[in-house]
Scaffold this active site. Structure first.
Site, PDB file in Angstrom:
ATOM      1  N   HIS A 112       3.840   7.473   5.631  1.00  0.00           N
ATOM      2  CA  HIS A 112       2.565   8.053   6.075  1.00  0.00           C
ATOM      3  C   HIS A 112       1.745   7.175   7.023  1.00  0.00           C
ATOM      4  O   HIS A 112       0.944   7.682   7.787  1.00  0.00           O
ATOM      5  CB  HIS A 112       1.714   8.496   4.882  1.00  0.00           C
ATOM      6  CG  HIS A 112       0.885   7.406   4.256  1.00  0.00           C
ATOM      7  ND1 HIS A 112       1.365   6.581   3.275  1.00  0.00           N
ATOM      8  CD2 HIS A 112      -0.383   7.014   4.481  1.00  0.00           C
ATOM      9  CE1 HIS A 112       0.422   5.731   2.918  1.00  0.00           C
ATOM     10  NE2 HIS A 112      -0.655   5.955   3.631  1.00  0.00           N
ATOM     11  N   GLU A 152       0.483   6.879  13.006  1.00  0.00           N
ATOM     12  CA  GLU A 152      -0.820   6.830  13.649  1.00  0.00           C
ATOM     13  C   GLU A 152      -0.805   7.639  14.940  1.00  0.00           C
ATOM     14  O   GLU A 152      -0.642   8.837  14.886  1.00  0.00           O
ATOM     15  CB  GLU A 152      -1.289   5.386  13.813  1.00  0.00           C
ATOM     16  CG  GLU A 152      -1.692   4.879  12.431  1.00  0.00           C
ATOM     17  CD  GLU A 152      -2.031   3.417  12.341  1.00  0.00           C
ATOM     18  OE1 GLU A 152      -2.174   2.768  13.383  1.00  0.00           O
ATOM     19  OE2 GLU A 152      -2.179   2.942  11.215  1.00  0.00           O
ATOM     20  N   ASP A 153      -0.957   7.008  16.086  1.00  0.00           N
ATOM     21  CA  ASP A 153      -0.973   7.828  17.300  1.00  0.00           C
ATOM     22  C   ASP A 153       0.312   7.755  18.100  1.00  0.00           C
ATOM     23  O   ASP A 153       0.383   8.224  19.221  1.00  0.00           O
ATOM     24  CB  ASP A 153      -2.163   7.425  18.187  1.00  0.00           C
ATOM     25  CG  ASP A 153      -3.452   7.989  17.629  1.00  0.00           C
ATOM     26  OD1 ASP A 153      -3.417   9.136  17.145  1.00  0.00           O
ATOM     27  OD2 ASP A 153      -4.466   7.284  17.656  1.00  0.00           O
ATOM     28  N   ASP A 187     -23.347  11.887 -24.454  1.00  0.00           N
ATOM     29  CA  ASP A 187     -21.897  11.745 -24.481  1.00  0.00           C
ATOM     30  C   ASP A 187     -21.416  10.492 -23.773  1.00  0.00           C
ATOM     31  O   ASP A 187     -20.432  10.492 -23.073  1.00  0.00           O
ATOM     32  CB  ASP A 187     -21.212  12.984 -23.900  1.00  0.00           C
ATOM     33  CG  ASP A 187     -21.829  13.391 -22.578  1.00  0.00           C
ATOM     34  OD1 ASP A 187     -22.814  12.758 -22.166  1.00  0.00           O
ATOM     35  OD2 ASP A 187     -21.323  14.342 -21.958  1.00  0.00           O
ATOM     36  N   ASP A 225      -3.644   8.304  -1.393  1.00  0.00           N
ATOM     37  CA  ASP A 225      -3.814   7.306  -0.333  1.00  0.00           C
ATOM     38  C   ASP A 225      -5.241   6.740  -0.396  1.00  0.00           C
ATOM     39  O   ASP A 225      -5.457   5.532  -0.380  1.00  0.00           O
ATOM     40  CB  ASP A 225      -3.551   7.974   1.030  1.00  0.00           C
ATOM     41  CG  ASP A 225      -3.678   7.022   2.196  1.00  0.00           C
ATOM     42  OD1 ASP A 225      -3.293   5.854   2.058  1.00  0.00           O
ATOM     43  OD2 ASP A 225      -4.165   7.459   3.266  1.00  0.00           O
ATOM     44  N   HIS A 267       0.830  -1.195   0.000  1.00  0.00           N
ATOM     45  CA  HIS A 267       0.000   0.000   0.000  1.00  0.00           C
ATOM     46  C   HIS A 267       0.871   1.255   0.000  1.00  0.00           C
ATOM     47  O   HIS A 267       0.691   2.173  -0.801  1.00  0.00           O
ATOM     48  CB  HIS A 267      -0.916  -0.017   1.225  1.00  0.00           C
ATOM     49  CG  HIS A 267      -1.509   1.320   1.569  1.00  0.00           C
ATOM     50  ND1 HIS A 267      -2.446   1.933   0.754  1.00  0.00           N
ATOM     51  CD2 HIS A 267      -1.288   2.164   2.600  1.00  0.00           C
ATOM     52  CE1 HIS A 267      -2.780   3.101   1.301  1.00  0.00           C
ATOM     53  NE2 HIS A 267      -2.087   3.271   2.410  1.00  0.00           N
TER      54      HIS A 267
HETATM   55 MN    MN Z   1      -2.514   4.867   3.911  1.00  0.00          MN
END
Ligand code: MN
Length: 580
Positions: free
Chosen positions: A84, A88-89, A272, A150, A60
């Site tokens: 990324h 998280e925390d 269209d 993402d 991912h």
């Molecule tokens: Mn992600």
């Protein structure tokens, strides 16, 4: 978008290969080093983690970073893309990332993490506020783009999520928050992909129906288009126009459905379903092609749209026309130049700062475009036509037009838009004056807080009310909105505001050499005195020495003088004068 799922071996070399193939930028040795370290860090952090689909989690992260690269995003953003989902925390990880990868990468990662905490609960009327909140929390346009890729990647594997309710919530959020944001940034390709991926989960029956209808109609349409193409080609070459691209494009399911809804579900009026796209070298050729088509076939009245002369609010440009084509069948044509085409697909990313060789673009190439409420960002960028340094450019990516606003949520997900520094009491009055005047306590993100706590964007605020509770005069010391102030005073029976001398409103005219960040410097001075700015206006932005007028209340005359002295010290400020 790049799909790297196949070559997802965890080795740096295969990643690097896809990265260099997918990005049009060139990376320096140092940049590649940063990306490599981020890659290794992510591989370690996600070791043994699997997605619901059973794939290794690192896939991912790799896909997201390759998508970011295909949007020509810079090395630091690609590094942030790789990192990324590591935080998280976890505060310790955040600190670690700042130490290892520097302030800017950490800032981008934190932005993504903050946006992740926002949840849209499908309250239709709140969607617009939610989009604004999204931007306010992201703080930087690169964070928005990272979140878009993402989400795109998450939508592609949404089927694997076990909870139907969760799938629906995420798909609804995609349809109502993410796709419109992509649209506003002019990123048509991502918008279309997001919509079609979400459509299936939000309106499963309708999706199934449209899909069947389209597939039964498509083969015939495709055969038809194949007959039309050579006719156009021949006619264009007689006029010495050589199209750079001549292609047929099928309408996306979601937009076909939206269109059907507008036309009483009458397929014959959705003309269209397949449009022909002609890309040529210049604007002049666009109009010439339109002439050629209209000479060949009779145009349908009311269907000629000149989005070149009058671009759509998100910057989209093209000529559209529907003609009674072969056998009298209505057929849509879209005519545009190559740069309009890029713009339509990639939006803000298309006129990205770096040119094909990875060097900063010269000012002239950096066209200003008019996005509706992203216009402000664009107007900053326009100021960089001359003499831009990369530091100034980075500054221009900051989304600070919501800087003085905060967006807080009710437990049901309604967004309340408040000035910076607003408290739970302001929040309560903004929901309803009855709630405000019976406020007994407040929870922010499920924790009890004092009523004077300043709220921050993205927090969920729950107001606890009690029937016998009444407003307190103490609240006047901390509320920020005039709505709350007035209601409290009314409840307390205060008619004339207790004016201390010097508490009167001041307006200052500040004449300053125009540069990015000047407004920020001015507001920072006021903030350091804990003074709220009640209004800011400015003469035309294009002006080299604009006058910025700020309205506020200083607590004393002495404080006002100190504010003026500090303002005069700001770089580029020529004069500070009280307005009478
Ligand atoms: Mn992600």
């Amino acid at each position: 978008m790049v799909n790297a799922s196949e070559n997802l071996s965890k080795t740096w070399l295969s990643f690097k290969e896809s990265l260099l193939a997918g990005s049009k930028r060139r990376f320096s040795e140092d940049e590649l080093n940063l990306i490599r370290q981020s890659f290794d860090y992510a591989v370690r952090a996600h070791e043994n983690q699997k997605r619901f689909s059973g794939e290794p989690y690192i896939n991912h992260v790799v896909d997201v970073s390759l998508d970011a690269a295909s949007l020509k995003l810079d090395a630091k953003t690609i590094s942030a893309a790789l990192l990324h989902d590591t935080v998280e925390d976890n505060v310790a990880t955040m600190r670690d990332i700042r130490k290892k990868f520097g302030e800017e990468v950490a800032f981008l990662v934190r932005g993504v993490t903050k946006v992740d905490k926002l949840k849209y609960h499908g309250v239709e009327r709140a969607a617009e506020s939610m989009r604004k909140m999204f931007l306010a929390v992201a703080e930087d346009i690169r964070v928005v783009m990272l979140k878009l890729v993402d989400r795109l990647n998450n939508m592609k594997t949404l089927y694997a999520l076990p909870s139907e309710e969760k799938r629906r919530r995420i798909a609804t959020e995609t349809l109502e928050i993410y796709a419109p944001l992509a649209d506003r940034l002019g990123m048509g390709e991502i918008k279309n992909e997001l919509e079609d991926l979400a459509f299936k989960y939000v309106y499963p029956k309708e999706y199934g129906w449209i899909k069947k209808e389209v597939s039964s109609k498509m083969p015939e349409r495709e055969k038809y288009i194949k007959k039309v193409m050579p006719i156009i080609k021949k006619e264009l070459s007689q006029e010495h126009i050589k199209p750079l691209e001549l292609s047929a494009r099928a309408k996306h399911y979601y937009s076909a459905w939206r269109k059907l809804l507008r036309y009483d579900m009458d397929w014959d009026r959705v003309l269209d379903l397949v449009a022909l796209r002609i890309v040529v070298a210049s604007v002049e050729e666009c109009y010439a092609v339109l002439g050629v088509i209209h000479k060949l076939w009779r145009p349908m009245p009311g269907r000629i749209k000149d989005y070149i002369a009058l671009p759509k609010p998100n910057g989209y440009q093209s000529l559209h026309t529907t003609v009674f084509c072969l056998d009298g069948q209505p057929t849509e044509f879209q005519i545009r130049t190559e740069s309009m085409h890029r713009e339509a697909e990639y939006g803000i990313a298309a006129h990205w700062f770096w040119d094909e060789a990875g060097k900063p673009k010269s000012g002239a190439e950096f066209e200003g475009h008019k996005f509706s409420w992203v216009r402000q960002l664009q107007s900053w960028q326009k100021e960089f036509r001359r003499g831009q340094s990369s530091e100034e450019f980075l500054e221009s990516l900051k989304i600070d037009f919501f800087k003085d606003r905060i967006f807080a949520l009710t437990p049901k997900g309604d967004v309340v838009d408040l000035p910076e520094g607003a408290t739970p009491v302001d929040f309560a009055y903004h929901i309803h004056s009855e709630i405000g005047s019976h406020t007994a306590g407040a929870k922010v993100n499920s924790k009890m807080v004092s009523l004077s706590t300043p709220l921050v964007s993205g927090s969920v605020v729950e107001i606890i009310t009690q029937k016998n509770k009444k407003p307190s005069s103490e609240w006047l010391n901390f509320v920020k909105t005039s709505l709350a102030r007035n209601r409290i005073k009314k409840a307390l029976g205060i008619t004339s505001p207790p004016h201390k001398t010097g508490e009167n409103e001041t307006e200052l005219n500040i004449t300053v050499k125009n540069r990015v960040g000047v407004l920020k410097d001015i507001t920072a001075v006021l903030a350091s005195f804990k003074i709220d700015i009640e209004g800011v206006s400015s003469t035309a932005l294009g002006n080299e020495y604009p006058t910025i007028t700020i309205k506020f209340r200083a607590k004393t005359r002495e404080q006002l003088e100190r504010v003026k002295t500090r303002l005069k010290k700001i770089k580029g400020v020529k004069s500070v004068a009280e307005k009478n």
